[in-house]
Design a protein around this motif. Structure first.
Motif, mmCIF file in Angstrom:
data_model
loop_
_atom_site.group_PDB
_atom_site.id
_atom_site.type_symbol
_atom_site.label_atom_id
_atom_site.label_comp_id
_atom_site.label_asym_id
_atom_site.label_seq_id
_atom_site.Cartn_x
_atom_site.Cartn_y
_atom_site.Cartn_z
ATOM 1 N N THR A 1 45.469 42.315 31.973
ATOM 2 C CA THR A 1 45.192 43.727 31.657
ATOM 3 C C THR A 1 45.718 44.593 32.795
ATOM 4 O O THR A 1 46.435 45.574 32.570
ATOM 5 N N ALA B 1 37.339 52.839 34.377
ATOM 6 C CA ALA B 1 35.889 52.634 34.338
ATOM 7 C C ALA B 1 35.459 52.542 32.871
ATOM 8 O O ALA B 1 35.840 51.606 32.185
ATOM 9 N N ASP C 1 34.216 54.676 42.659
ATOM 10 C CA ASP C 1 33.407 53.831 41.780
ATOM 11 C C ASP C 1 31.956 54.257 41.951
ATOM 12 O O ASP C 1 31.549 54.618 43.055
ATOM 13 N N GLY D 1 36.515 47.872 39.210
ATOM 14 C CA GLY D 1 35.870 46.629 38.798
ATOM 15 C C GLY D 1 36.935 45.558 38.641
ATOM 16 O O GLY D 1 37.914 45.516 39.389
ATOM 17 N N LYS D 2 36.763 44.698 37.626
ATOM 18 C CA LYS D 2 37.670 43.549 37.475
ATOM 19 C C LYS D 2 39.127 43.992 37.319
ATOM 20 O O LYS D 2 40.022 43.446 37.941
ATOM 21 N N VAL D 3 39.367 44.991 36.475
ATOM 22 C CA VAL D 3 40.750 45.434 36.237
ATOM 23 C C VAL D 3 41.220 46.363 37.355
ATOM 24 O O VAL D 3 42.308 46.181 37.914
ATOM 25 N N SER E 1 40.504 37.915 31.314
ATOM 26 C CA SER E 1 41.642 38.688 30.785
ATOM 27 C C SER E 1 42.002 39.892 31.652
ATOM 28 O O SER E 1 43.010 40.551 31.415
ATOM 29 N N ASN F 1 39.271 51.668 27.624
ATOM 30 C CA ASN F 1 39.452 51.895 26.187
ATOM 31 C C ASN F 1 38.952 53.293 25.852
ATOM 32 O O ASN F 1 38.019 53.787 26.470
HETATM 33 P P1 NAI Z 1 34.185 46.276 35.005
HETATM 34 O O1 NAI Z 1 32.809 46.499 34.460
HETATM 35 O O2 NAI Z 1 34.471 45.047 35.799
HETATM 36 O O3 NAI Z 1 34.604 47.530 35.932
HETATM 37 C C1 NAI Z 1 34.303 48.843 35.641
HETATM 38 C C2 NAI Z 1 33.997 49.532 36.967
HETATM 39 O O4 NAI Z 1 33.849 50.945 36.724
HETATM 40 C C3 NAI Z 1 32.710 49.049 37.618
HETATM 41 O O5 NAI Z 1 32.961 48.706 38.978
HETATM 42 C C4 NAI Z 1 31.766 50.248 37.486
HETATM 43 O O6 NAI Z 1 30.847 50.341 38.579
HETATM 44 C C5 NAI Z 1 32.755 51.389 37.495
HETATM 45 N N1 NAI Z 1 32.284 52.665 36.925
HETATM 46 C C6 NAI Z 1 31.448 52.873 35.881
HETATM 47 N N2 NAI Z 1 31.328 54.195 35.648
HETATM 48 C C7 NAI Z 1 32.108 54.825 36.553
HETATM 49 C C8 NAI Z 1 32.421 56.187 36.806
HETATM 50 N N3 NAI Z 1 31.881 57.169 36.079
HETATM 51 N N4 NAI Z 1 33.274 56.472 37.814
HETATM 52 C C9 NAI Z 1 33.815 55.501 38.562
HETATM 53 N N5 NAI Z 1 33.559 54.186 38.366
HETATM 54 C C10 NAI Z 1 32.711 53.869 37.376
HETATM 55 O O7 NAI Z 1 35.147 46.411 33.738
HETATM 56 P P2 NAI Z 1 36.682 45.972 33.647
HETATM 57 O O8 NAI Z 1 36.777 44.653 32.988
HETATM 58 O O9 NAI Z 1 37.353 46.213 34.945
HETATM 59 O O10 NAI Z 1 37.224 47.038 32.581
HETATM 60 C C11 NAI Z 1 37.504 48.372 32.964
HETATM 61 C C12 NAI Z 1 37.857 49.169 31.722
HETATM 62 O O11 NAI Z 1 39.006 48.600 31.099
HETATM 63 C C13 NAI Z 1 36.750 49.173 30.651
HETATM 64 O O12 NAI Z 1 36.752 50.432 30.031
HETATM 65 C C14 NAI Z 1 37.213 48.111 29.672
HETATM 66 O O13 NAI Z 1 36.740 48.362 28.356
HETATM 67 C C15 NAI Z 1 38.712 48.295 29.735
HETATM 68 N N6 NAI Z 1 39.447 47.092 29.360
HETATM 69 C C16 NAI Z 1 39.223 45.909 30.017
HETATM 70 C C17 NAI Z 1 39.917 44.767 29.651
HETATM 71 C C18 NAI Z 1 39.725 43.487 30.381
HETATM 72 O O14 NAI Z 1 40.500 42.560 30.116
HETATM 73 N N7 NAI Z 1 38.782 43.365 31.283
HETATM 74 C C19 NAI Z 1 40.885 44.794 28.531
HETATM 75 C C20 NAI Z 1 41.109 46.105 27.971
HETATM 76 C C21 NAI Z 1 40.386 47.195 28.368
#
Ligand code: NAI
Length: 362
Positions: free
Chosen positions: A153, A242, A206, A185-187, A149, A265
């Motif tokens: 996003t 993040a 990151d 990360g992914k998003v 997703s 979120n």
């Molecule tokens: P992910 O886990 O793939 O990426 C998050 C990234 O943030 C990682 O690379 C991590 O190393 C980094 N990170 C952690 N703490 C950090 C900090 N203090 N400073 C800088 N980087 C830091 O997660 P994803 O899927 O990319 O999601 C990102 C955000 O978006 C999360 O909060 C998630 O809840 C939210 N979200 C994601 C959705 C999705 O479809 N994947 C949908 C809606 C919200």
């Protein structure tokens, strides 16, 4: 104290249903919370997480399910809000039996709740849960699912950012603007791709250096910043992608950006920060409005996933975000408050229609 008064959330927010699920043989302990089905079945992911205790898990599922109802309502989806948590360490405790036992509890709700991925659960896990339940989204494309997703996003966050640019500067393009992306990360990394294509200058940080390296090998023009220096760096837009809670009192004071718009979120560390940002002239695109593209993507699976249809729906985040900024101005409140009002009005106005009896319709 009675069960219904057990936490402030249950007492004040008025969830419809909270289900405690236990299967001793597999070791499953899960909680499913349905905040509202006013607009349709409650959809929200399953978080697999090693909570410190059961109270923490209850608190989390209640908060998250309410947020899903608001997200779906603002995104114009005919869905309510729900969420599930499985108690345990996903690395250590996740088993096929546990996921399938969870699937049977989801099925037992008869479609009041649809599940999906969240922290600690992946598309492959949803394929397993789907062996026991037809009310599962976020499955792999091989099983008819929408897949990761993060794709929509990131696209939706980009649309919200364009709307914020339009509102702040009178033009939706990010061309020539500097965007600071916290977390690639992914998003985050897919958001960078949209931004670079649009002509923005991107600075990324990151905690995991490999994540920044990956982005820079695809887009060498992206500048790297340390996690400590990013918040105060010179930028036009700050994009928290993040973890939740990254907009703290300190960050709200440090920011040089005109816009805050990202994927995470619960970006604001506590209520009231939306006002601090507004008072500093910083336009905040409410998190659950900006990041609804992932929900739009998995929700499309209920009808049989079609990417183009889901993408067109996610593109509406541009208009939705603009409308929220306008409501905020008209009502003299920060955009986060306006978003809550828009969601509550839709749940009340459209939800009420379902009380009109139409034979043959639910
Ligand atoms: P992910 O886990 O793939 O990426 C998050 C990234 O943030 C990682 O690379 C991590 O190393 C980094 N990170 C952690 N703490 C950090 C900090 N203090 N400073 C800088 N980087 C830091 O997660 P994803 O899927 O990319 O999601 C990102 C955000 O978006 C999360 O909060 C998630 O809840 C939210 N979200 C994601 C959705 C999705 O479809 N994947 C949908 C809606 C919200």
């Amino acid at each position: 104290m009675g069960v219904f008064d057990r936490t402030d959330h249950l007492k004040d927010a008025g969830h419809e249903q909270v289900v405690f699920c236990q299967d001793r043989a597999s070791g499953l302990k899960a909680i499913i919370a349905v905040y509202s089905t006013a607009l349709g079945p409650a959809l929200g992911g399953t978080r697999f997480y090693p909570y410190a205790d059961e109270d923490a898990a209850v608190d989390d599922v209640l908060k998250l399910s309410k947020a899903m109802a608001y997200k779906a309502a603002c995104a114009g989806l005919d869905l309510g809000g729900g969420k599930a948590v499985i108690l345990g360490d996903p690395e250590r405790d996740k088993t096929e039996a546990k996921l399938r036992a969870f699937g049977r509890f989801v099925q037992a709700l008869g479609g009041r709740y649809y599940t999906a991925c969240d922290v600690g659960t992946y598309v492959q896990d949803m394929d397993v849960v789907a062996k026991e339940s037809q009310f599962v989204t976020g499955r792999s494309p091989e099983h008819g699912g929408a897949g990761d997703s993060a794709v929509l996003t990131a696209y939706g966050v980009f649309q919200a950012m364009r709307a914020a640019a339009q509102h702040a500067w009178g033009t939706p393009t990010l061309d020539g603007r500097t965007v600071a992306v916290e977390g690639v990360g992914k998003v985050g990394r897919q958001l960078v791709e949209h931004l670079v294509e649009d002509g923005a200058q991107v600075v990324a940080s990151d905690v995991d250096e490999r994540a920044v390296d990956r982005v820079r090998s695809a887009f060498p023009m992206v500048r790297a910043a340390s996690v400590a220096e990013l918040p105060a760096s010179a930028c036009d837009v700050y994009a928290p992608c993040a973890l939740g809670g990254s907009v703290t009192d300190q960050l709200a004071q440090q920011l040089q950006a005109r816009i805050v718009c990202g994927a995470a979120n619960n970006q604001l560390a506590h209520p009231g920060l939306e006002k601090v940002l507004a008072d500093r002239g910083i336009l905040y695109a409410p998190d659950y409005v900006a990041n609804a593209g992932g929900l739009v993507q998995v929700a499309d699976e209920i009808e049989g996933f079609r990417f183009e249809r889901a993408k067109a729906k996610a593109a509406e985040i541009y208009d939705t975000t603009l409308a929220i900024f306008r409501t905020a101005e008209a009502e003299g409140v920060p955009p986060a408050v306006a978003a809550d009002r828009v969601a509550e009005r839709r749940m009340a106005d459209v939800g009420r229609l379902r009380t009109l009896l139409v034979p043959g319709r639910s």
